[in-house]
Motif scaffolding. Structure first.
Motif, PDB file in Angstrom:
ATOM      1  N   ALA A 179     -23.621  16.767 -63.912  1.00 15.06           N
ATOM      2  CA  ALA A 179     -23.231  15.024 -63.304  1.00 15.06           C
ATOM      3  C   ALA A 179     -23.025  14.909 -61.937  1.00 15.06           C
ATOM      4  O   ALA A 179     -24.077  15.759 -61.466  1.00 15.06           O
ATOM      5  CB  ALA A 179     -21.761  15.301 -63.608  1.00 15.06           C
ATOM      6  N   TYR A 180     -23.474  13.598 -61.365  1.00 14.56           N
ATOM      7  CA  TYR A 180     -23.759  13.296 -60.260  1.00 14.56           C
ATOM      8  C   TYR A 180     -22.310  12.681 -59.894  1.00 14.56           C
ATOM      9  O   TYR A 180     -21.953  12.095 -60.030  1.00 14.56           O
ATOM     10  CB  TYR A 180     -25.419  12.460 -60.437  1.00 14.56           C
ATOM     11  CG  TYR A 180     -26.471  12.770 -60.365  1.00 14.56           C
ATOM     12  CD1 TYR A 180     -27.283  13.201 -59.213  1.00 14.56           C
ATOM     13  CD2 TYR A 180     -27.501  12.737 -61.993  1.00 14.56           C
ATOM     14  CE1 TYR A 180     -28.980  13.610 -59.971  1.00 14.56           C
ATOM     15  CE2 TYR A 180     -27.749  13.346 -62.236  1.00 14.56           C
ATOM     16  CZ  TYR A 180     -29.071  14.000 -61.442  1.00 14.56           C
ATOM     17  OH  TYR A 180     -30.344  14.166 -62.047  1.00 14.56           O
TER      18      TYR A 180
ATOM     19  N   LEU B 211     -10.057  25.930 -66.678  1.00 15.97           N
ATOM     20  CA  LEU B 211     -11.238  25.328 -65.981  1.00 15.97           C
ATOM     21  C   LEU B 211     -12.467  26.188 -67.129  1.00 15.97           C
ATOM     22  O   LEU B 211     -12.645  27.239 -66.952  1.00 15.97           O
ATOM     23  CB  LEU B 211     -11.560  25.470 -64.959  1.00 15.97           C
ATOM     24  CG  LEU B 211     -12.883  24.878 -64.579  1.00 15.97           C
ATOM     25  CD1 LEU B 211     -12.803  23.247 -64.212  1.00 15.97           C
ATOM     26  CD2 LEU B 211     -12.705  24.773 -62.766  1.00 15.97           C
ATOM     27  N   GLU B 212     -13.114  25.173 -68.589  1.00 10.81           N
ATOM     28  CA  GLU B 212     -13.378  26.385 -69.204  1.00 10.81           C
ATOM     29  C   GLU B 212     -15.233  26.916 -69.097  1.00 10.81           C
ATOM     30  O   GLU B 212     -15.853  26.093 -67.856  1.00 10.81           O
ATOM     31  CB  GLU B 212     -13.974  25.121 -70.958  1.00 10.81           C
ATOM     32  CG  GLU B 212     -12.874  25.462 -71.063  1.00 10.81           C
ATOM     33  CD  GLU B 212     -11.839  26.660 -72.251  1.00 10.81           C
ATOM     34  OE1 GLU B 212     -12.878  28.060 -72.318  1.00 10.81           O
ATOM     35  OE2 GLU B 212     -10.890  26.745 -73.284  1.00 10.81           O
TER      36      GLU B 212
ATOM     37  N   CYS C  31     -20.494  23.196 -64.366  1.00 13.84           N
ATOM     38  CA  CYS C  31     -22.481  23.939 -64.111  1.00 13.84           C
ATOM     39  C   CYS C  31     -23.722  23.139 -63.377  1.00 13.84           C
ATOM     40  O   CYS C  31     -23.556  21.775 -64.242  1.00 13.84           O
ATOM     41  CB  CYS C  31     -22.700  25.086 -65.210  1.00 13.84           C
ATOM     42  SG  CYS C  31     -24.338  25.706 -65.284  1.00 13.84           S
ATOM     43  N   ASP C  32     -24.074  23.184 -63.079  1.00 16.51           N
ATOM     44  CA  ASP C  32     -25.415  21.937 -62.136  1.00 16.51           C
ATOM     45  C   ASP C  32     -25.250  21.098 -62.352  1.00 16.51           C
ATOM     46  O   ASP C  32     -26.186  19.594 -61.870  1.00 16.51           O
ATOM     47  CB  ASP C  32     -26.798  22.273 -62.963  1.00 16.51           C
ATOM     48  CG  ASP C  32     -27.184  23.385 -63.354  1.00 16.51           C
ATOM     49  OD1 ASP C  32     -27.207  24.096 -62.791  1.00 16.51           O
ATOM     50  OD2 ASP C  32     -27.321  23.164 -65.033  1.00 16.51           O
ATOM     51  N   ALA C  33     -23.680  20.557 -61.613  1.00 21.04           N
ATOM     52  CA  ALA C  33     -23.376  19.583 -60.780  1.00 21.04           C
ATOM     53  C   ALA C  33     -23.440  18.910 -59.929  1.00 21.04           C
ATOM     54  O   ALA C  33     -23.903  20.389 -58.647  1.00 21.04           O
ATOM     55  CB  ALA C  33     -21.833  19.389 -61.113  1.00 21.04           C
TER      56      ALA C  33
ATOM     57  N   GLY D   1     -16.732  31.829 -67.099  1.00 18.80           N
ATOM     58  CA  GLY D   1     -17.935  32.265 -67.138  1.00 18.80           C
ATOM     59  C   GLY D   1     -18.540  30.812 -66.332  1.00 18.80           C
ATOM     60  O   GLY D   1     -19.046  30.018 -67.301  1.00 18.80           O
ATOM     61  N   TYR D   2     -19.309  30.246 -65.265  1.00 21.35           N
ATOM     62  CA  TYR D   2     -20.314  29.665 -64.490  1.00 21.35           C
ATOM     63  C   TYR D   2     -19.840  28.008 -64.351  1.00 21.35           C
ATOM     64  O   TYR D   2     -20.451  27.467 -64.848  1.00 21.35           O
ATOM     65  CB  TYR D   2     -21.892  29.839 -66.020  1.00 21.35           C
ATOM     66  CG  TYR D   2     -22.393  30.636 -65.808  1.00 21.35           C
ATOM     67  CD1 TYR D   2     -23.664  31.260 -64.811  1.00 21.35           C
ATOM     68  CD2 TYR D   2     -21.887  31.966 -67.036  1.00 21.35           C
ATOM     69  CE1 TYR D   2     -24.080  32.977 -65.414  1.00 21.35           C
ATOM     70  CE2 TYR D   2     -22.484  33.021 -67.051  1.00 21.35           C
ATOM     71  CZ  TYR D   2     -23.849  33.511 -66.042  1.00 21.35           C
ATOM     72  OH  TYR D   2     -24.461  34.578 -66.614  1.00 21.35           O
ATOM     73  N   ALA D   3     -18.905  28.471 -65.011  1.00 21.54           N
ATOM     74  CA  ALA D   3     -17.707  26.867 -64.768  1.00 21.54           C
ATOM     75  C   ALA D   3     -18.311  26.319 -63.775  1.00 21.54           C
ATOM     76  O   ALA D   3     -18.569  25.016 -63.301  1.00 21.54           O
ATOM     77  CB  ALA D   3     -16.707  27.149 -64.542  1.00 21.54           C
ATOM     78  N   LEU D   4     -18.864  27.111 -62.290  1.00 16.44           N
ATOM     79  CA  LEU D   4     -18.980  26.610 -61.205  1.00 16.44           C
ATOM     80  C   LEU D   4     -20.283  26.764 -60.717  1.00 16.44           C
ATOM     81  O   LEU D   4     -20.864  26.692 -59.027  1.00 16.44           O
ATOM     82  CB  LEU D   4     -17.717  26.614 -60.030  1.00 16.44           C
ATOM     83  CG  LEU D   4     -16.047  25.869 -60.142  1.00 16.44           C
ATOM     84  CD1 LEU D   4     -15.904  26.986 -59.024  1.00 16.44           C
ATOM     85  CD2 LEU D   4     -16.798  24.631 -60.152  1.00 16.44           C
ATOM     86  N   ALA D   5     -21.353  27.594 -61.343  1.00 13.64           N
ATOM     87  CA  ALA D   5     -22.448  27.188 -61.226  1.00 13.64           C
ATOM     88  C   ALA D   5     -23.432  26.604 -60.372  1.00 13.64           C
ATOM     89  O   ALA D   5     -23.587  25.523 -61.328  1.00 13.64           O
ATOM     90  CB  ALA D   5     -23.027  28.289 -62.531  1.00 13.64           C
TER      91      ALA D   5
END
Length: 216
Positions: free
Chosen positions: A171-172, A186-187, A192-194, A212-216
């Motif tokens: 998302a942007y 927070l699943e 990720c990639d936001a 895992g990777y929730a905020l990657a």
């Protein structure tokens, strides 16, 4: 500004058939007449614009059949046939497989009767006005806002408990999202990639699990 209208730009012709200008050349001294070009904002919010299932006590939105556009306010109805709309489970945006924003709106209004935003609800949408998640929403589903573009806000007194996998992947997001107090889960891959244009996201003290990777 013109209430109820979307500003499209300055044009050299009154009917918009001329040249659109965002700037003029430095040092220009000649007179120049420009015209403001407008497009009326349409509101799509009646039941006839949606597909839905009616239960004994409530209604679930399962799809949207109305128009999209930068001049469209999409208002999800709060009641249909006298029963509250408690969930949006249908796909209102693009397919989860589409990797680009393809659906434009001026605004998206979610009523405060809704308790669940289901999977793939608002994929691939570019929404000009901030999207406010009402306090009634308890769950945001998998890939709910995947590859959409907007500002994300949460109403005061939020009852949100969980954000699903890939909910905001790609998302942007134009502001700094402040996830509400009371959020517990927070699943994986949730953000990720936001692309966070303002550089961050604020997490609540109530958060108990980050996948895992929730905020990657």
């Amino acid at each position: 500004e013109r209430k109820g209208w979307l500003f499209l730009g300055w044009n050299t012709a009154a009917d918009g058939s001329g040249k659109y200008l965002q700037t003029t050349s430095e040092g220009r001294q000649e007179d120049l007449t420009l015209y403001a070009i407008w497009q009326e904002i349409m509101v799509n919010g009646s039941a006839e614009n949606f597909e839905y299932k009616i239960g004994p006590e409530s209604v679930i939105i399962t799809g949207y059949t109305g128009a999209y556009g930068k001049n469209i306010d999409l208002v999800i109805p709060s009641y249909i046939q006298g029963k509250p709309v408690v969930a949006v489970d249908g796909m209102l945006g693009g397919s989860a497989e589409v990797l680009a924003v393809t659906y434009y709106l001026n605004s998206l209004v979610i009523p405060d009767t809704v308790e669940r935003l289901g999977d793939n609800c608002f994929n691939g949408m570019a929404i000009s006005q901030p999207v406010v998640i009402p306090a009634s929403v308890k769950q945001i589903g998998r890939e709910c806002f995947r590859i959409s573009e907007f500002s994300l806000e949460f109403a005061a007194g939020s009852s949100l408990k969980s954000i699903g996998e890939y909910a905001f992947t790609g998302a942007y997001i134009h502001n700094v999202p402040v996830l509400p107090e009371g959020l517990e889960v927070l699943e994986s891959y949730a953000f990720c990639d936001a692309l966070l244009y303002c550089g961050g996201i604020i997490l609540p003290d109530t958060l108990e699990y980050i996948g895992g990777y929730a905020l990657a």
